[in-house]
Design a protein around this motif. Sequence first.
Motif, PDB file in Angstrom:
ATOM      1  N   ARG A 140     -20.534  -0.503 -26.582  1.00 23.04           N
ATOM      2  CA  ARG A 140     -19.495  -0.865 -27.550  1.00 23.04           C
ATOM      3  C   ARG A 140     -20.059  -1.170 -28.930  1.00 23.04           C
ATOM      4  N   VAL A 141     -21.380  -1.246 -29.042  1.00 21.47           N
ATOM      5  CA  VAL A 141     -22.000  -1.539 -30.335  1.00 21.47           C
ATOM      6  C   VAL A 141     -21.884  -0.303 -31.215  1.00 21.47           C
ATOM      7  N   PRO A 142     -21.338  -0.442 -32.428  1.00 15.88           N
ATOM      8  CA  PRO A 142     -21.235   0.714 -33.322  1.00 15.88           C
ATOM      9  C   PRO A 142     -22.607   1.349 -33.564  1.00 15.88           C
ATOM     10  N   THR A 183     -26.554  -0.139 -33.670  1.00 19.42           N
ATOM     11  CA  THR A 183     -27.475   0.099 -32.558  1.00 19.42           C
ATOM     12  C   THR A 183     -28.791   0.662 -33.081  1.00 19.42           C
ATOM     13  N   HIS A 231     -19.477  -9.881 -35.851  1.00 17.39           N
ATOM     14  CA  HIS A 231     -20.766  -9.435 -36.406  1.00 17.39           C
ATOM     15  C   HIS A 231     -21.130 -10.239 -37.646  1.00 17.39           C
ATOM     16  N   ASP A 264     -17.958  -4.898 -30.741  1.00 18.36           N
ATOM     17  CA  ASP A 264     -17.406  -4.017 -31.771  1.00 18.36           C
ATOM     18  C   ASP A 264     -16.449  -4.733 -32.730  1.00 18.36           C
ATOM     19  N   HIS A 265     -16.515  -6.057 -32.754  1.00 17.63           N
ATOM     20  CA  HIS A 265     -15.621  -6.864 -33.597  1.00 17.63           C
ATOM     21  C   HIS A 265     -16.331  -7.197 -34.915  1.00 17.63           C
TER      22      HIS A 265
END
Length: 198
Positions: free
Chosen positions: A182-184, A188, A149, A144-145
């Motif tokens: 945790r992936v936005p 996803t 990404h 989630d950073h």
Amino acid sequence: MLTTRYIERLWDARKYSQMLGELLAPRVESLAGDELNQSPTAAAAALALIRLDELHQPHASLCPRLIRSLVAFQEADGGWGDVAVTALCVRALSLQNGQGLAIERGIAYLAALQQPGGIWPKIPFRRMPADALVSAFVMLQLADHADFHAAVDFDAAFGWFESHRWTLDPAAKALWDHARLRVPAPLTTRACAETSWS
């Protein structure tokens, strides 16, 4: 329960391995404990920062000392000894909207080690074989950073895990299952569409 005072006592006594073990025990990150024990001092400092943040204690007197230690432990190549510990340190330093050169260098280190298939090696040399457990740990820490990404081929990493999901060993699968959460959501959806069963 690990309290702020107890964590500080362990840090001051330089009981880094014990501190790391106690911080890891109740967490999914314990599945990568062997990797984190390669650099126990840096891993303990990073995990202590994460735990203190979870306890809503980001302003505890220990936190600035842990941050200074992490910055001092960073190596010339931008990492903290290996891939897993680097991901953990970048996450810890990024808490509370943390920014700075140490984080940028850590992310650049991880980006440089990412292999064309999308995942990372266990040993910090790009030519070494990819390792699903270490890569799942990296994704767990940084999924989630936003800067992570932007620096890595996130879609390739996500796609690799989705296409190999049923062949992962139990530890790597557990880490990936947690990382995936945790992936936005927009990422996803996009990554799933790109890795659909064709």
